[in-house]
Design an enzyme around this catalytic site. Structure first.
Site, short mmCIF file in Angstrom:
data_model
loop_
_atom_site.label_atom_id
_atom_site.label_comp_id
_atom_site.label_asym_id
_atom_site.label_seq_id
_atom_site.Cartn_x
_atom_site.Cartn_y
_atom_site.Cartn_z
N GLU A 49 44.62 33.67 43.20
CA GLU A 49 45.10 34.93 43.79
C GLU A 49 46.29 34.58 44.66
OE1 GLU A 49 42.43 37.08 46.35
OE2 GLU A 49 43.67 38.88 46.32
N HIS A 105 37.30 33.79 42.90
CA HIS A 105 38.64 34.24 43.21
C HIS A 105 39.55 33.11 42.72
CE1 HIS A 105 36.61 37.09 45.78
NE2 HIS A 105 37.75 37.64 46.15
N HIS A 124 34.20 43.77 40.95
CA HIS A 124 34.76 42.92 42.01
C HIS A 124 34.95 43.74 43.29
CE1 HIS A 124 37.10 39.28 43.35
NE2 HIS A 124 37.34 40.16 44.32
N HIS A 145 34.09 43.79 47.91
CA HIS A 145 33.69 43.09 49.14
C HIS A 145 32.95 44.08 50.03
CE1 HIS A 145 36.04 39.34 48.45
NE2 HIS A 145 36.71 40.17 47.67
FE FE2 Z 1 38.27 39.78 46.21
#
Ligand code: FE2
Length: 431
Positions: free
Chosen positions: A213, A210, A57, A59
């Site tokens: 969260e 996601h 995971h 970005h």
């Molecule tokens: Fe994330």
């Protein structure tokens, strides 16, 4: 004739030391005292070899952008999303690629050779998608980079997100992403989960959302995700990322939910560095940790794999591409300090991540790929404790990164001249 012979290496779950013989990118023999000609011999010195680290995971479109165009003052998730929204119109493919490739260099030096990166599709130009598809191609010889089409601003909340997500998949993005808790209503969030799972099922793709969260105990989209995973037969191909709201669910609901997650076969990817930093920010005291229920999920047989999520971006000002730093935080934030659990956190950032990404079994074995990391440590717990130097990173039989061992020189009366910090506590070393 071998291409490479590793002498005196220690396996994560093995006893004692052995040699590893490598030819044509594969492991052809593994036992103590191999006698053979080799183009290169690497003395492992009794240190640990392990499968490459995996980050399920991340970005990569935002990484190393810290301070652009400004800093996150409140430190919250929501200001991070707003700040990313300010940076997006300023992105160029060249700038995204430059940051991503720099991060990939760092990843290789840390033995991190498989990364699943979300890429924001809420930008009609799809600048980041275009850039990361090119990065995926360039790093393919040494990093398994999977891309997730991620509608950061909400599949339904953002007017063009759905169309852009389809465009991104058509361009070659690997995985279907989503963010149900960011839609306008709980009903829209649930609807997005169903739509995304149906899209993935129709295209034969994986799903990575996601999911919840948030600190909101009413954010229960993981329930819908488990349901859709079971209904559509997507077991093993779905990841629920973060799931921090589970920290705040009442125990009765959690006790009903966790078996449903296990039954669905989905993976859960918490991100301890980010969850411990971003969750609980609106609490006074006591302040919630916001990490999902790792112990209970593991106990139910769910594959839990820790991810890094961020490195020097709008959400997190630290990070170092070191998955052992992630495991180390997992030990603390859960918390889980039994010998078994600490050793498991090591597996979580190697084997667990590979399973969550759907990669081939990376276990070091005869006949398997000669892809591994040599650490300046002797066992898994020592590795989590010390976050040791990656002495060598090997991909398909080729050494692609080396770092000299960390050895301190001491000038102390009556004491040793040198100190290897990894081996500082030999009495508790487990073999
Ligand atoms: Fe994330």
């Amino acid at each position: 004739m071998l291409d490479l012979l590793l002498r005196d290496a220690r396996l994560p779950d093995g006893d004692g030391v052995l040699d590893v013989a490598i030819r044509d990118g594969r492991i052809v023999d593994m036992r103590p005292g191999i006698v053979a000609e080799a183009a290169e011999v690497l003395d492992a010195g009794g240190h640990l070899i392990c499968p490459p680290f995996v980050d399920p995971h991340f970005h990569m479109d935002a990484t190393l952008s810290l301070g652009q165009p400004r800093m996150n003052v409140s430190g919250t998730l929501l200001e991070g999303i707003a700040l990313w929204g300010e940076l997006k119109p300023l992105l160029t493919p060249e700038a995204v690629m430059e940051r991503a490739l720099r991060y990939c260099d760092l990843a290789v030096s840390q033995g991190l050779l498989a990364i699943r990166s979300h890429v924001d599709v809420c930008d009609d130009s799809l600048t980041a998608v275009e850039a990361l598809l090119e990065v995926r191609k360039r790093v393919a010889p040494y990093i398994d980079l999977q891309l997730v089409a991620f509608p950061q601003d909400g599949l339904f909340r953002d007017p063009t997100a759905h169309a852009n997500l389809i465009r991104a998949l058509d361009m070659g993005v690997d995985v279907v992403g989503g963010i149900p808790h960011f839609e306008r209503t709980m009903a829209d969030g649930a609807r997005s989960v169903t739509a995304l799972c149906e899209l993935a099922a129709a295209r034969g793709l994986r799903v990575d959302l996601h999911c919840d969260e948030s600190d909101d105990p009413q954010s229960r989209h993981v329930e819908t995700l488990a349901y859709e995973t079971t209904r559509l037969g997507l077991g093993g191909r779905v990841v629920a990322s973060h799931v921090t709201a589970m920290h705040s669910y009442d125990n009765y609901y959690a006790s009903k939910l966790i078996p449903l997650i296990a039954e669905s076969g989905m993976h859960v990817v918490p991100n301890p560095l980010i969850n411990i930093t971003l969750q609980g920010r609106s609490d006074t005291y006591p302040r919630r940790r916001g990490l999902t229920r790792v112990v209970e999920l593991r106990g139910a047989g769910v594959n839990v794999a820790f991810g890094q999520d961020c490195c020097m971006d709008p959400w997190y000002p630290l990070g170092s591409a070191d998955m052992l730093e992630v495991a180390h935080m997992g030990v603390h934030a859960v918390p889980m300090t039994s010998r078994e659990a600490m050793a498991w956190t090591f597996d979580s950032v190697t084997l667990g991540g590979a399973a969550a990404m759907g990669l081939a079994d990376p276990t070091i074995r005869v006949g398997g790929p000669a892809t591994m990391v040599l650490l300046q440590a002797r066992d898994k717990i020592e590795a989590v404790r010390m976050k040791p130097t990656r002495l060598a990173v090997i991909k398909n039989g080729a050494i692609i990164a080396r770092t000299p061992p960390k050895i301190a020189s001491l000038s102390l009366p009556g004491r040793p001249d040198t100190l290897d910090p990894a081996s500082y506590a030999p009495g508790v070393h487990m073999t």
